[in-house]
Scaffold this motif. Sequence first.
Motif, mmCIF file in Angstrom:
data_model
loop_
_atom_site.group_PDB
_atom_site.id
_atom_site.type_symbol
_atom_site.label_atom_id
_atom_site.label_comp_id
_atom_site.label_asym_id
_atom_site.label_seq_id
_atom_site.Cartn_x
_atom_site.Cartn_y
_atom_site.Cartn_z
ATOM 1 N N VAL A 1 0.755 -1.047 -0.053
ATOM 2 C CA VAL A 1 -0.188 -0.100 -0.151
ATOM 3 C C VAL A 1 0.777 1.121 0.029
ATOM 4 O O VAL A 1 1.992 1.431 0.753
ATOM 5 C CB VAL A 1 -1.015 0.012 1.237
ATOM 6 C CG1 VAL A 1 -1.629 1.272 1.409
ATOM 7 C CG2 VAL A 1 -1.743 -1.131 1.217
ATOM 8 N N THR A 2 0.305 2.215 -0.858
ATOM 9 C CA THR A 2 1.276 3.588 -0.966
ATOM 10 C C THR A 2 0.397 4.723 -0.882
ATOM 11 O O THR A 2 -0.753 4.671 -1.458
ATOM 12 C CB THR A 2 2.179 3.607 -2.050
ATOM 13 O OG1 THR A 2 1.303 3.247 -3.228
ATOM 14 C CG2 THR A 2 3.201 2.271 -2.188
ATOM 15 N N TRP A 3 1.128 5.429 -0.412
ATOM 16 C CA TRP A 3 0.315 6.946 -0.482
ATOM 17 C C TRP A 3 1.206 8.137 -0.363
ATOM 18 O O TRP A 3 2.418 7.728 0.105
ATOM 19 C CB TRP A 3 -0.898 6.725 0.609
ATOM 20 C CG TRP A 3 -0.262 7.136 1.780
ATOM 21 C CD1 TRP A 3 -0.020 8.354 2.936
ATOM 22 C CD2 TRP A 3 -0.312 6.234 2.939
ATOM 23 N NE1 TRP A 3 0.115 7.944 3.890
ATOM 24 C CE2 TRP A 3 0.040 6.525 4.205
ATOM 25 C CE3 TRP A 3 -0.629 4.759 2.663
ATOM 26 C CZ2 TRP A 3 0.158 5.977 5.249
ATOM 27 C CZ3 TRP A 3 -0.702 3.991 4.119
ATOM 28 C CH2 TRP A 3 -0.408 4.662 5.242
ATOM 29 N N THR A 4 0.869 9.392 -0.763
ATOM 30 C CA THR A 4 1.753 10.510 -0.403
ATOM 31 C C THR A 4 0.627 11.581 0.309
ATOM 32 O O THR A 4 0.032 12.019 -0.042
ATOM 33 C CB THR A 4 2.124 11.222 -1.593
ATOM 34 O OG1 THR A 4 2.869 10.343 -2.513
ATOM 35 C CG2 THR A 4 3.146 12.273 -1.703
ATOM 36 N N TYR A 5 1.520 12.151 1.412
ATOM 37 C CA TYR A 5 0.873 13.034 2.320
ATOM 38 C C TYR A 5 0.880 14.222 1.710
ATOM 39 O O TYR A 5 2.010 14.732 1.153
ATOM 40 C CB TYR A 5 1.431 12.985 3.854
ATOM 41 C CG TYR A 5 1.082 12.002 4.727
ATOM 42 C CD1 TYR A 5 -0.360 11.697 4.856
ATOM 43 C CD2 TYR A 5 1.754 11.149 5.355
ATOM 44 C CE1 TYR A 5 -0.812 10.820 5.930
ATOM 45 C CE2 TYR A 5 1.447 10.098 6.203
ATOM 46 C CZ TYR A 5 0.273 10.047 6.440
ATOM 47 O OH TYR A 5 -0.462 9.093 7.332
#
Length: 467
Positions: A403-407
């Motif tokens: 799982v990946t995301w960018t704040y």
Amino acid sequence: MRRLLTATGVAVVAFAASVLVAVSPASAAVGLHTSGRDIVEANGQKFVMRGVNHEHVWFTGQTSSFANIKAKGANSVRVVLGSGKRWGPSNDVPAIITLCKQNKLICVLEVHDTTGYGEDSAAASLDEAVNYWISQKANLVGQESYVVINIGNEPIGNTNAAQWTAATVGAIQKMRTNGFEHLLMVDAPNWGQDWQYVMRDNAQTVLDADTKHNTVLSIHMYDVFNTAASITDYLNRFQTNNWPLVIGEFGWQRSSNNVDDQTILAEANARGLGYLGWSWAGNNDPYLDMTNNFDPAQLSTWGLRIFNGPNGITATSKEATIYGGTASPSPSASRSASPSPSPSRSASPSPSPSRSASPSPSTSPLPGRTCSATYTILNSWQGGFQAEVKVTAGSSAITGWTVTWTYANGQTVTQFWSATVAQSGAAVTARNVSYNGSLAAGASAAWGFLGSWNGTNSVPAVTCAAS
């Protein structure tokens, strides 16, 4: 607890001054009772709790834990029970008390269903917890020298924490009206951490409500208390006012954001305060578990620190005299006069390298295998938050996920469980651990983390890749 640190990470706010009078000692106590700020036995001998929490209601078959906890030197065990509102009901109270007595442990029994009431819609009220104790009264009367009743675990969340005072007064009075003479223990609001200081500033009101003058206050110390100053300032207020207090839960300082366990241990020893660490096992998280899968031969870093470290259980525990204990704690007066210096932290094994130091080996997505992920903020407070990420397999089974995301707002992941997490700048990558990567088609696995934020805490767009 059983919320994997729902209570942690709340910001410390400034103390407000208050001047309150001291609590009166109990009169005609039939067993364990308070005397000033101390807990004493029926014979007047001071008793200082040195123990751990045991998650009994979720692991009822782990009855050998009582003997194993005792073998590590503990003189007390806080036993997690369920009232039936959310967990349980725990109808095995006589067997639990027998296990405590067989292993010469003072038994602190607590109803866990109250955790986060007012913020967690599934939680029970303190009044409902008292109803459970009333249902168990026949099993508890006569056990006052062996049993402490912790009315409800962390009974108020962060929503309207001020309701704690009236609810706690009502619970204590209802217990006494129904004939309980036991030493009562009451937890603080704010998921036990009292970061709004409701318990601190209303302690005398609560203590005065007890017609037996036999109540001890309990603070749970997690990431609110990540500095020596925050710990000593809080404990000083209770000591100055002669209020009885125990540290009913705490973890260890795996990173600078975590609770300063070494100061807790040193200050508790210096002040003669009882402490009960969370927890023997069952969290599947090395930040919280003292053992690996309840095995006393496999102590975690946390287990080594609380049992074998400076000011730990082995060095400072004294068995209750009701069981024949007579030996004095081994630490010298000079050692307990002040907190251990920071180099003492290296006396016990150093924490493992941060799990966020590097990601797990990369896995390549496979054709036809898909997954999706949802990101949910469960709790939020000034400067911190708790979130959960739920991963769901697509139409085919998967053997792993990333799982990946960018704040967008500078948030930082500070702690995590049930995943391996790495953060580089704003980019976060999380991968499954050994036990939750393989998912059948449509099946889900959830993992969680704590984070910090400043100003804005927007929910990022999350992507999931399966292997």
